[in-house]
Enzyme design. Structure first.
Site, PDB file in Angstrom:
ATOM      1  CG  HIS A 122      -0.319   0.355   2.501  1.00 37.63           C
ATOM      2  ND1 HIS A 122       0.423  -0.558   3.191  1.00 37.63           N
ATOM      3  CD2 HIS A 122      -0.285   1.494   3.230  1.00 37.63           C
ATOM      4  CE1 HIS A 122       0.877   0.010   4.316  1.00 37.63           C
ATOM      5  NE2 HIS A 122       0.474   1.259   4.353  1.00 37.63           N
TER       6      HIS A 122
HETATM    7  N1  UDP Z   1      -3.963  -5.104   8.799  1.00 37.89           N
HETATM    8  C1  UDP Z   1      -5.242  -5.639   8.905  1.00 37.89           C
HETATM    9  N2  UDP Z   1      -5.875  -6.048   7.764  1.00 37.89           N
HETATM   10  C2  UDP Z   1      -5.287  -5.976   6.533  1.00 37.89           C
HETATM   11  C3  UDP Z   1      -3.983  -5.432   6.437  1.00 37.89           C
HETATM   12  C4  UDP Z   1      -3.353  -4.996   7.591  1.00 37.89           C
HETATM   13  O1  UDP Z   1      -5.787  -5.754  10.007  1.00 37.89           O
HETATM   14  O2  UDP Z   1      -5.911  -6.364   5.542  1.00 37.89           O
HETATM   15  C5  UDP Z   1      -3.308  -4.644  10.020  1.00 37.89           C
HETATM   16  C6  UDP Z   1      -1.988  -5.311  10.288  1.00 37.89           C
HETATM   17  O3  UDP Z   1      -2.187  -6.528  10.968  1.00 37.89           O
HETATM   18  C7  UDP Z   1      -1.280  -4.268  11.122  1.00 37.89           C
HETATM   19  C8  UDP Z   1      -1.784  -2.965  10.556  1.00 37.89           C
HETATM   20  O4  UDP Z   1      -2.990  -3.278   9.859  1.00 37.89           O
HETATM   21  O5  UDP Z   1      -1.657  -4.367  12.473  1.00 37.89           O
HETATM   22  C9  UDP Z   1      -0.787  -2.347   9.603  1.00 37.89           C
HETATM   23  O6  UDP Z   1      -1.369  -1.274   8.977  1.00 37.89           O
HETATM   24  P1  UDP Z   1      -0.912  -0.746   7.538  1.00 37.89           P
HETATM   25  O7  UDP Z   1      -0.176  -1.820   6.848  1.00 37.89           O
HETATM   26  O8  UDP Z   1      -2.133  -0.190   6.905  1.00 37.89           O
HETATM   27  O9  UDP Z   1       0.001   0.496   7.891  1.00 37.89           O
HETATM   28  P2  UDP Z   1       1.518   0.676   8.323  1.00 37.89           P
HETATM   29  O10 UDP Z   1       1.781  -0.272   9.452  1.00 37.89           O
HETATM   30  O11 UDP Z   1       2.373   0.435   7.126  1.00 37.89           O
HETATM   31  O12 UDP Z   1       1.594   2.093   8.781  1.00 37.89           O
END
Ligand code: UDP
Length: 356
Positions: free
Chosen positions: A207
């Site tokens: 993403h």
């Molecule tokens: N996550 C979720 N469902 C999904 C994808 C990610 O619950 O389909 C959770 C994942 O387990 C983690 C969090 O979202 O706890 C990560 O968020 P994201 O990847 O959107 O953002 P980043 O961590 O890169 O800021």
């Protein structure tokens, strides 16, 4: 009683807020007012987390969804300013590195309300990432900075932030992982539905703007994951930004199985039983380690460098066809055991500081 206004808006922030809100409530000395900016608003990007992680519904919904960075951050600020003036809190609590984080920090700092930043000190040293700008600015506006790791604390020291403002408490996502581990373990419906065998599939997420908004990188990513899927099942919960970017670039998956974004418990069920995880997410890299699953980070760099040093994670920038080889060769590998993210009581430590 102290009043703390928490500003959140994006998926990873709901997961971080869950243990901290609980811990704040337990202190009995902090009244938390939860503000949801609306940055993520779909059911499966927002509501599902409030339900599954038992977060109280937001006290204020700003409904600022969509738009470019300037429009989005600006309208959040416009709506936050009168609200903070009205609530006159003792502090504003923000998490991570999204536009909601920056908007909350900027408005609070200008109203002379102390800013508290959870997951402070992370650096990719890549200013082309919007997240890097958001976290740099937020750290330098904050009065209290909670870090997850030694590296994050060192980054802040190097930037001249005063030692007394920094509290290394561990990582709140580790708290969430422990808090919801039992419930996630009982969640097998999705594996059954997708006919996945534990340890015999790869979980992928994509993403980051640097991947979705660059058609060449996106093409390399699709190609790499398709190659992996020729060997074993690949499941990809599709972030709305990625879905749109694929359509724009005229790309699609054939073998990789895409599903709608998952709730936290289903996501953890897949993460913990995958043979390997390929991701450009920050949170998912850490979660892979919590479940001791080898991870391939689909980026040029990572903020969670300790996982690369420990051998649980490796970088595979989506270009030159290296993705498939990195993912397939990660399967079955193990890193060194360590506890870089604390003991699972980061939220308790944060609540203690804020109540004190
Ligand atoms: N996550 C979720 N469902 C999904 C994808 C990610 O619950 O389909 C959770 C994942 O387990 C983690 C969090 O979202 O706890 C990560 O968020 P994201 O990847 O959107 O953002 P980043 O961590 O890169 O800021």
């Amino acid at each position: 009683m102290k009043t703390v206004v928490t500003v959140v808006g994006a998926r990873p922030q709901f997961i971080k807020v869950a243990p901290v809100s609980r811990a704040l409530r337990l202190t009995g000395g902090v009244n938390e007012v939860l503000v949801h900016t609306g940055q993520h608003f779909d059911f499966n990007m927002s509501d599902v987390f409030f339900a599954e992680l038992e977060i109280d519904p937001p006290d204020h919904l700003l409904q600022v969804g969509g738009g470019g960075h300037g429009a989005m951050t600006g309208s959040m600020m416009q709506k936050l300013e009168p609200l903070l003036q009205e609530l006159a809190p003792d502090a504003v609590l923000v998490y991570g590195d999204t536009n909601s984080t920056l908007a909350g920090a900027l408005v609070a700092a200008k109203l002379h309300v102390p800013v508290v930043h959870v997951e402070a000190g992370l650096r990719s040293f890549n200013r082309a990432m919007p997240e890097e700008i958001n976290r740099l600015m937020t750290d330098h506006l904050a009065s209290i900075l909670f870090t997850s790791t030694d590296v994050a604390t060192e980054n802040l020291m190097r930037e001249g932030i005063s030692r007394e403002s920094v509290h290394q408490v561990g990582d709140v996502m580790f708290d969430s992982a422990l808090l919801f581990a039992e419930r996630a373990k009982a969640r097998n419906a999705l594996l059954v539905e997708l006919a996945l065998e534990p340890g015999r599939f790869v979980l992928a997420t994509v993403h980051r703007a640097e991947n979705t908004d660059d058609p060449e990188r996106l093409r390399a990513l699709v190609g790499g994951l398709e190659q992996v899927a020729a060997e074993l099942p690949v499941i990809l919960p599709l972030h709305p930004r990625t879905r749109n970017a694929l359509a724009r670039a005229g790309l699609s998956f054939e073998r990789v199985r895409t599903v709608e974004p998952l709730g936290y418990l289903d996501m953890v069920a897949l993460e913990s039983q995958a043979a390997a995880i390929a991701t450009d997410s920050g949170g998912v890299q850490k979660e892979a380690f919590f479940y001791r699953v080898p991870c391939v980070t689909l980026r040029d760099e990572t903020e969670w460098v300790e996982l690369v040093e420990l051998g649980w994670n490796r970088l595979a920038p989506p270009r030159d066809g290296g993705v498939a080889e990195a993912v397939l060769s990660a399967i079955g590998t193990q890193g060194t055991d360590a506890a870089p993210y604390g003991s699972g009581n980061a939220a308790g430590a944060i609540a203690e500081v804020l109540a004190g």
